[in-house]
Each structure stands twice: as C-alpha cells, then as structure tokens.
Design an enzyme around this catalytic site. Sequence first.
Site, PDB file in Angstrom:
ATOM      1  N   LYS A  72      53.345  38.974  51.620  1.00 57.57           N
ATOM      2  CA  LYS A  72      53.293  37.703  52.353  1.00 57.57           C
ATOM      3  C   LYS A  72      54.042  36.606  51.603  1.00 57.57           C
ATOM      4  O   LYS A  72      54.837  35.863  52.199  1.00 57.57           O
ATOM      5  CB  LYS A  72      51.830  37.283  52.575  1.00 57.57           C
ATOM      6  CG  LYS A  72      51.010  38.252  53.399  1.00 57.57           C
ATOM      7  CD  LYS A  72      49.619  37.718  53.677  1.00 57.57           C
ATOM      8  CE  LYS A  72      48.787  37.564  52.411  1.00 57.57           C
ATOM      9  NZ  LYS A  72      48.514  38.851  51.763  1.00 57.57           N
ATOM     10  N   ARG A 146      40.731  31.973  57.287  1.00 57.92           N
ATOM     11  CA  ARG A 146      40.396  33.305  56.790  1.00 57.92           C
ATOM     12  C   ARG A 146      39.240  33.939  57.552  1.00 57.92           C
ATOM     13  O   ARG A 146      38.937  35.117  57.339  1.00 57.92           O
ATOM     14  CB  ARG A 146      40.040  33.249  55.296  1.00 57.92           C
ATOM     15  CG  ARG A 146      41.222  32.855  54.394  1.00 57.92           C
ATOM     16  CD  ARG A 146      40.844  32.966  52.941  1.00 57.92           C
ATOM     17  NE  ARG A 146      41.917  32.575  52.041  1.00 57.92           N
ATOM     18  CZ  ARG A 146      42.904  33.368  51.633  1.00 57.92           C
ATOM     19  NH1 ARG A 146      42.935  34.614  52.063  1.00 57.92           N
ATOM     20  NH2 ARG A 146      43.841  32.935  50.812  1.00 57.92           N
ATOM     21  N   ARG A 186      53.025  46.300  38.900  1.00 53.88           N
ATOM     22  CA  ARG A 186      53.395  44.884  38.946  1.00 53.88           C
ATOM     23  C   ARG A 186      53.014  44.170  37.647  1.00 53.88           C
ATOM     24  O   ARG A 186      51.925  44.332  37.120  1.00 53.88           O
ATOM     25  CB  ARG A 186      52.693  44.206  40.127  1.00 53.88           C
ATOM     26  CG  ARG A 186      53.085  42.753  40.321  1.00 53.88           C
ATOM     27  CD  ARG A 186      52.682  42.255  41.692  1.00 53.88           C
ATOM     28  NE  ARG A 186      51.254  42.323  41.932  1.00 53.88           N
ATOM     29  CZ  ARG A 186      50.689  42.026  43.110  1.00 53.88           C
ATOM     30  NH1 ARG A 186      51.456  41.677  44.137  1.00 53.88           N
ATOM     31  NH2 ARG A 186      49.381  42.097  43.255  1.00 53.88           N
ATOM     32  N   ARG A 219      48.011  41.015  36.098  1.00 53.95           N
ATOM     33  CA  ARG A 219      46.966  40.210  36.708  1.00 53.95           C
ATOM     34  C   ARG A 219      45.641  40.960  36.601  1.00 53.95           C
ATOM     35  O   ARG A 219      45.594  42.186  36.734  1.00 53.95           O
ATOM     36  CB  ARG A 219      47.286  39.947  38.181  1.00 53.95           C
ATOM     37  CG  ARG A 219      48.411  38.932  38.393  1.00 53.95           C
ATOM     38  CD  ARG A 219      48.764  38.844  39.860  1.00 53.95           C
ATOM     39  NE  ARG A 219      49.744  37.818  40.121  1.00 53.95           N
ATOM     40  CZ  ARG A 219      50.407  37.685  41.267  1.00 53.95           C
ATOM     41  NH1 ARG A 219      50.197  38.550  42.248  1.00 53.95           N
ATOM     42  NH2 ARG A 219      51.279  36.714  41.425  1.00 53.95           N
ATOM     43  N   ARG A 230      39.189  44.209  47.629  1.00 48.57           N
ATOM     44  CA  ARG A 230      39.955  43.219  48.394  1.00 48.57           C
ATOM     45  C   ARG A 230      40.414  43.791  49.735  1.00 48.57           C
ATOM     46  O   ARG A 230      40.459  43.089  50.746  1.00 48.57           O
ATOM     47  CB  ARG A 230      41.161  42.757  47.579  1.00 48.57           C
ATOM     48  CG  ARG A 230      40.798  41.988  46.328  1.00 48.57           C
ATOM     49  CD  ARG A 230      42.040  41.610  45.543  1.00 48.57           C
ATOM     50  NE  ARG A 230      42.884  40.671  46.279  1.00 48.57           N
ATOM     51  CZ  ARG A 230      44.145  40.397  45.954  1.00 48.57           C
ATOM     52  NH1 ARG A 230      44.705  41.023  44.929  1.00 48.57           N
ATOM     53  NH2 ARG A 230      44.837  39.537  46.664  1.00 48.57           N
TER      54      ARG A 230
END
Length: 334
Positions: A72, A146, A186, A219, A230
């Site tokens: 996104k 959301r 990542r 992260r 998630r």
Amino acid sequence: MHSALARRVMPSQLLAVATQVTRRCFSHTASRSRALPFFLTARTRNGNETENDQTGRRMLRMLMFGKPGAGKGTLTGRLVRKYDIVSVSTGDLLRQHIAEKTEVGREAEDIVAAGGLLPDEVMLRVVSSELESLHNKHWILDGFPRTIGQAELLDGHLKKRSMSSLTLVVNLDVPDDVILSRISDRFVHLPSGRVYNLSYNPPRVAGFDDLTGEPLTKRPDDNPDVFARRLAKFYSTTAPLLNHYSSSASRAAPPRNPHLHPHQLSFPQSALPTLKVKTLSGTTSDQIWPQLDGLIRNGFPSLRERVDTIQMNLNNKRRHSLSEASITLNSEQK
C-alpha cells in the site's frame, strides 16, 4: 406591395432577422437542452472545476486496502510522485496534532498516555480537519477508516458537510505466502524509513543504508507470528469494510435508459456514479502498478500529472530518440 416592402428592407437587416430566428429555434430544441450539460463545466467562483461537475469528471477521493505488507505504501508513493494527489496519513496527522498541542492533540495525548484506544470520534476529528482544507485537491486517505463504525462516521461527515464522497476504493490482493516471504527478507533504515528487500531491492552493501551507510534493522513485527496475527485482524476488519463500500457503489449507480443516445443522457449530479470498488491482483508492486495507474487515468481524466513527472518523461523520450538516431546513423555509416 410585397416587392415595395422588400425594396425598403436592406439585405443586412434581412440577415440579422434570419440569424435571430435561427438562434431562437435552436435554443428551444429538446436535444440542445439535453446536450448542454456535456458542453458546460460547472465552475466555482475562482474558476476551478467543482468536485463533481455535470460532465462526470470527478475528484479522486480514494481508500486503499490490502494485507499487511501488500505494498500500500509503495503504490501510494508512486501515485503521489506521478500525479497531483495529496496523501493523508492519519498517523502523521495525529502526531502533528499532538506535537502542536491542538485541542484534539491534547485529548489524544492524554488517552494514549493512559494506555487507552482513541475513540472513533477523535480519529474522525483528526481526519476531517485535514480533509476540509483539501476541498479542491485529489486525495488518498491512509489509515482511516479501519472499522465499519469509522466508515459510517466518515460517510456521514462527508455528507453532512456537503463534501465530495469517496470515489474509489482499491483492494490489493497479494497471496499470503508471497507477503510472508517478502517481510522475512525486509530490512529498514529507521531514521529515514527507507525499506530494502533482499529478494528484489537489496542494499548495495549488505546490512547498510545506501545513502547514509548506517546499519539496517528488522522491524519488530516482521516475523511470521506477528504477521499471522495481523493477517487475522485484517480479514476480520477489512472484509466487512469492502462489503460496505461494494454495497454503497451498487446503490450509487444510476439507472440506464437503452433508448437514449449517449449524448442525450443527462443525469442530475446526485445520480452520477460516485464510488467504484476495484480489486487489483499480483505478486509484486511492479505487477499491480500498471493496473492501478490505468484505473486512475481512465477513471479520473481531470487528474493532472506533476510538472516534474512530465518533464522527466519528455527528457526520457528525447534520450530515447537521440539513441535511436545514433544507432540509425551508425548503421548507415557501416
């Protein structure tokens, strides 16, 4: 007698009378009154197009949904760099309100300090204060809504303030296993937010940022366990939102009359289709980008490219033309 009268009327007078009669007849034809909205564009006092004029040209009011890690942020960044679009991030806005000690910022800071969750009404105030300043701008809203409750609050607020409603909802469909592999590879440069991926966008020096040479880190939520949680939350909250907006889009579509020629159609502004919901599928942002770019260009023709983007494209075309000319010249010389 008639010939004597004709002699007294000058040819220029006859032409003026004929022109007036012709204009009067044309102005009262039904086809002209029906076609008029397609030739006139509604304007505001300062000469700008209104948010949804009678020609059907609309302002971009966009939401983008997708699983965590679906791209996104990457795709939104591409749109903002290419087109004259404002990205409205609720997280950035909230931090700004807190830093500037605004009324809603102080309220939010107290709630966060106490370990509570911000009420939907507070988030709406944060978002609406920004959207009202973007009346004549194309925008993408990031991070809100959301939940169904937040979506209904946003819909009601836009309608109450006579602001342009949402016009596009995009859902990014990327396979779960692709995203899991992507986040496992990542790494991020925390001070700048630059993201690297060992599979398709590795740093020039392993483990270090390309620009600063500082170390890259993982992260905390870039691991399979956190991703699974998630993802479950995404499915439980986003699926109802997509159903909500799909229902809104189907209700907004105006009836079609097959007996009328397209140039004779003249819907009132309230009957114009105001919302489109589209799912774009792919395994990488590079695959999805052409679909998204085409959707934006075809659906919002009033949206302009940024000046620097146009100049860059022109420079690329010039370089390409010079390269072709050089190849042709070399071939002829041989």
